[in-house]
Design an enzyme around this catalytic site. Structure first.
Site, mmCIF file in Angstrom:
data_model
loop_
_atom_site.group_PDB
_atom_site.id
_atom_site.type_symbol
_atom_site.label_atom_id
_atom_site.label_comp_id
_atom_site.label_asym_id
_atom_site.label_seq_id
_atom_site.Cartn_x
_atom_site.Cartn_y
_atom_site.Cartn_z
ATOM 1 N N GLY A 218 5.457 -1.017 1.208
ATOM 2 C CA GLY A 218 4.769 -0.822 -0.061
ATOM 3 C C GLY A 218 3.518 0.030 0.112
ATOM 4 N N SER A 219 2.564 -0.242 -0.729
ATOM 5 C CA SER A 219 1.382 0.622 -0.789
ATOM 6 C C SER A 219 0.549 0.635 0.501
ATOM 7 C CB SER A 219 0.492 0.191 -1.944
ATOM 8 O OG SER A 219 1.224 0.220 -3.138
ATOM 9 N N THR A 220 0.714 -0.384 1.355
ATOM 10 C CA THR A 220 -0.078 -0.354 2.582
ATOM 11 C C THR A 220 0.272 0.886 3.399
ATOM 12 O OG1 THR A 220 1.574 -1.737 3.689
ATOM 13 C CG2 THR A 220 -0.365 -2.855 2.825
ATOM 14 N N LYS A 222 0.472 3.768 2.343
ATOM 15 C CA LYS A 222 -0.259 4.941 1.852
ATOM 16 C C LYS A 222 -1.323 5.387 2.836
ATOM 17 C CE LYS A 222 0.626 4.009 -2.985
ATOM 18 N NZ LYS A 222 0.166 3.212 -4.129
#
Lengths: 485, 459
Positions: A218-220, A222
């Site tokens: 997920g966004s981690t 990024k």
């Protein structure tokens, strides 16, 4: 009659000669095979005759052998801390071992060649040889804090904490877990039954989620895309403006990449720092499409993703960003979806690498091995795994991650008086369950002592803020435990 | 004829003191082994060590005194060698008993050793001249036969572990085959001395061997039939092989005719093949011998290779130096206190211990054969040769069997295996050897004065 008598004597001599040759053949030539034969139950009994070494973490004894006085199974294994450390210690079953009990087996049972000198001394001083003691890098306060905090969420998940400067693993929790005590009894039948029951359990308590299972990050993830972008051009910084459309059109598909819930992100053009703070999807998708698959993959590889499988010394499942497909897939991979799969340990390595100014240290669990008399056999020697990014770029990324905690989605991770950096994540799962909540963080930013990564399975109501709400406090309590607060 | 020289003939040394020292050494080794077992099992010298040590030491001292008085010229090595083997057997049985093995009883074995030493002494005291046995040739034959078939008799015969080789009298069980072997060796010696000329000389030459006359084949065929009978009726492969092999060896020693050995081997092979075809248990033994590691044979409930493999596993575990007394698992080997005691020794004393043990047996046999060569008349030669050979042959059959050198046939490991009958019989066997070596080594009477052509002989 003396002639035939002498020949009869020769025959007797021949018979004894044959017996002697045969005995030599059996006990010198074939001995190893006979010893190793699985039907030779002596091996099974022998396991319980040595006082196996202890497994410790700090001042806690995680596994020890107790002299039961039983004539058949004299020394039996006990795990005073039971479930909390089970994914690390493993267990010592009659016919198999697991985790540290398996990887360090020959040191623990004293048969390793490294213990030859000790054994020779024991032979002459008529002492019963004991196995070597294994001391782990685990910080019991951090481990227990992590177990308690994750346990309190009532969900499944995993927490990994690493010391960024060395790679020493400070905590590794996987929930649900199991009690290693009943699996370490000498009775094969009951152990097998207990094992089968655990193995069939739908929640898979025997799987160490921190290293044996991969999840979409997920966004981690990024932060990795961000690192690649920073590395691509030295002029790029937290204040660099990037496009942040409400929806990113993905080429050659009918699908788009929206921000979460189709929300707007700023006013169409935002700073990099803002994009990370609010965890906007579109700027990162755009950046990734600009950089291309190879740049993202190279950056990931620099964090240790997709390289040789790690052994800490427990084997770690491989992580990867997925195969090269089209730009649409790349955009999705850049925000930790699609075929992007990471172990929680890998995410902890990323956080630790950023905190350690770009240098990723090789993770390890065994701090020191000493023989029964305290003589040192092996001490951990921290090694660099790779350099993920330049020091300058690492500092820029640290700054942005600190902003995420101070101004963004991860406010729940704030620790008064300590500069904390972090990134929340929400990973969609295909099965229509609630998304996983992720969090990676480090503290203190000036002199990093701990980096944490954790996942709470189906722990998010949907957006990063809610994931942050579930996951960040767990990381906070682990960091506080390490920092002694 | 020349006149005897005036100088006295040098006497062979009696070496009684050396014998005492060796005896003390053997007892010391056994006591240390006891201590070793205790220290390994529960970190203390076993409480009974002094009792055992003094018991064994006292017994052997008594045997020594009897020997010194009644057979002063006897070979000094025989008694210490037997003491060492018997003592080590005791220690291993003690060790197995301490490990909680059913059936192992060191106390019983020590008691039987005591009875054995008494029998040894009685034999030495009563039998002042072994040539008296020659007069009992046919009596011995009859007794041997009677003992052999006694387990088949109703009421006293008993079947244990599938072999009908025991008789029960009162509360005791005896294995008469052990005594049979003594009686039959005496019978063979007497019989062959009487008939050897005919057996050796008559016959005709065919190709390169001398074939005996058909009617002289009688005794060989009878013995062959006898041992086959044992095999068939008592399912006792070991004793059958023991008796037949010994008879052939004695026949060869008596007649010096190789053809007897060839005929014997042919008859044996024929008998073995026949038995293998008729009896499942014989065929099973052979099958196991060829491929003991085969899982199908290993798991077979009856007549499988489980026991054999357990023995081999134990020996493998022992390796070159052994696990050390009290530190292995010889109790995992079924019957490790009797038939398989050699593998138990192999596990804990290792290759080193087994080589020493085999060397002790070989020395004992060698001393017996030396007695035979030194003996002055045919009956003594044949008897001593036969007794020594049967000892070697028995060790070969059982040790070769448990180490898978030859197919396994149950027999007692002389002086080591637990069991009263075997101990008694073997102690008597040793008494006979000692008696004969005394006679053989006793210097011929010295001329008191130059008596010219006349000499006085003592008998």
């Amino acid at each position: 009659m003396n002639g035939p008598l002498k020949r009869a004597a020769l025959a007797c001599l021949l018979m004894f000669g044959l017996l002697m040759i045969n005995v030599n053949y059996l006990q010198a030539v074939r001995a190893e095979d006979l010893r190793a034969d699985s039907r030779n139950t002596r091996n099974f009994y022998a396991q319980y005759e040595v006082e196996r070494g202890r497994i410790t973490a700090g001042d806690k004894v995680l596994a020890e052998s107790v002299d039961t006085g039983d004539t058949k199974f004299r020394f039996q294994r006990r795990y005073p801390e039971g479930k909390i450390y089970a994914p690390i210690t493993g267990f010592f079953a009659p016919e198999s071992q697991r985790d540290i009990e398996r990887t360090e087996n020959r040191l623990l049972n004293g048969t390793s060649a490294d213990l030859l000198i000790r054994r020779s001394i024991d032979l002459f001083t008529a002492k019963r040889s004991k196995g070597a003691n294994v001391d782990l890098t685990i910080n019991p306060r951090a481990q227990e804090a992590a177990y308690k905090a994750l346990g309190a969420s009532g969900k499944k998940g995993a927490v990994v904490a690493i010391e960024p400067k060395t790679g020493a693993i400070l905590a590794m929790v996987s929930i649900p877990t199991y009690d290693p005590n009943p699996l370490s009894k000498p009775n094969k039948a009951t152990v097998n039954e207990a094992y089968k029951k655990l193995d069939k359990d739908e929640d898979k308590p025997l799987v160490n989620r921190a290293i044996e299972r991969t999840y979409p990050p997920g966004s981690t993830f990024k932060v990795v895309t961000m690192a690649a972008y920073l590395e691509s051009d030295d002029s790029i910084g937290p204040e660099t403006q990037v496009d942040a459309p409400q929806v990113l059109d993905l080429p050659n598909t009918t699908a788009d990449l929206p921000n979460y819930g189709g929300a707007a992100c700023g006013v169409g053009r935002v700073t990099l720092s803002f994009a990370l703070e609010k965890s906007c999807n579109t700027p990162f998708g755009k950046i990734a499409m600009e950089l291309g698959y190879d740049a993202l993959k190279d950056q990931a590889a620099k964090f240790g993703i997709g390289g040789e499988p790690l052994s800490i010394p427990l084997p770690v499942a491989g992580s990867g960003i997925g195969p090269e497909e089209d730009l649409a897939a790349l955009a999705q991979a850049s925000i930790g979806q699609r075929s992007n799969q990471m172990t929680p340990l890998q995410m902890a390595l990323i956080a630790a690498g950023i905190a350690n100014n770009g240098v990723v240290m090789k993770p390890y669990l065994v701090n020191k091995i000493a023989d029964a008399e305290g003589g040192e056999i092996e001490t951990a020697d921290p090694e660099e795994l790779s350099t993920a990014m330049s020091e300058d770029n690492a500092r820029k990324l640290q700054e942005m991650m600190i902003n995420v905690v101070n101004k963004g989605t991860a406010s729940a991770a704030q620790i008064p008086g300590v500069t904390v950096g972090g990134k929340t994540g929400t990973a969609e799962t295909s099965r229509g369950q609630a998304p996983h909540a992720w969090f990676i963080s480090f503290a203190p930013a000036e002199d990093p002592k701990v980096a944490v990564a954790l996942i709470v399975e189906s722990g998010s109501a949907g957006d990063d803020a809610s994931g942050g709400h579930t996951a960040a406090p767990i990381a906070k309590s682990v960091m506080e435990a390490v920092l002694g607060r | 004829m020349s006149t005897p020289s005036a100088e006295p003939v040098p006497l062979p040394a009696k070496r009684r003191l050396a014998q005492l020292a060796m005896l003390a050494f053997a007892v010391a080794i056994v006591m240390l082994a006891y201590a070793n077992v205790g220290l390994a099992l529960d970190n203390q010298v076993p409480a009974g060590m002094l009792t055992y040590g003094l018991g064994l030491g006292g017994l052997m001292l008594a045997a020594y005194l009897v020997l010194a008085k009644f057979a002063p010229w006897a070979d000094p090595l025989i008694l210490p060698l037997v003491t060492l083997i018997n003592g080590l057997g005791l220690v291993i049985i003690y060790r197995l008993e301490a490990a909680g093995m059913d059936g192992a009883s060191a106390t019983n074995q020590l008691l039987w050793t005591a009875v054995g030493v008494v029998m040894f002494s009685v034999t030495l005291i009563v039998l002042r001249d072994h040539r008296a046995l020659q007069r009992l040739t046919y009596t011995a034959g009859a007794v041997g036969l009677a003992l052999l078939i006694s387990p088949l008799l109703p009421f006293i015969g008993q079947e244990i572990n599938g072999a009908r080789i025991w008789i029960g009298i009162g509360g005791f069980t005896l294995q008469p085959a052990e005594f049979t072997k003594l009686a039959l060796v005496v019978f063979f010696a007497g019989y062959l001395v009487a008939k050897r000329d005919v057996l050796a000389l008559a016959g005709r030459r065919l190709l390169f061997i001398d074939l005996p006359r058909a009617r002289d084949l009688g005794p060989v065929l009878i013995t062959w039939g006898l041992s086959l009978g044992v095999l068939i009726l008592q399912k006792d492969l070991g004793s059958s092989l023991l008796i037949f092999g010994t008879f052939i060896a004695m026949l060869y020693i008596a007649t010096q005719r190789t053809s007897w050995v060839l005929i014997g081997i042919l008859l044996f092979v024929g008998g073995a093949v026949l038995a293998g075809l008729i009896f499942d248990h014989v065929a099973a033994r052979f099958e196991v011998f060829l491929d003991p590691e085969n899982p199908a044979l290993y798991d077979r409930e009856f007549g499988g290779s489980f026991q054999l493999m357990q023995g081999l596993f134990g020996m493998g575990q022992g390796g070159v130096l052994g696990t050390g007394l009290g530190q292995g698992h010889p109790n995992l080997i079924p019957l490790s206190f009797s038939d398989f005691i050699f593998t138990a020794a192999g596990e804990e004393l290792g290759l080193t211990g087994l080589m020493a043990l085999l060397m002790v047996y070989a020395l004992l046999v060698e001393r017996g054969l030396r007695t035979s060569i030194a003996a002055r008349e045919p009956f003594s030669k044949l008897l001593a040769g036969g007794l020594s050979f049967i000892l070697a042959w028995q060790v070969f059959i059982i040790v070769g069997g448990v180490t898978n050198l030859i197919p396994l046939t149950g027999l007692v490991t002389p002086f080591m295996s637990q069991g009263g009958s075997a101990l008694l019989a073997n102690w008597i066997l040793i008494a006979l050897l000692v008696r004969m070596s005394d006679t053989a080594r006793k210097p011929p009477p010295q001329a008191i004065q130059d008596e010219g052509m006349t000499q006085v002989f003592q008998r």
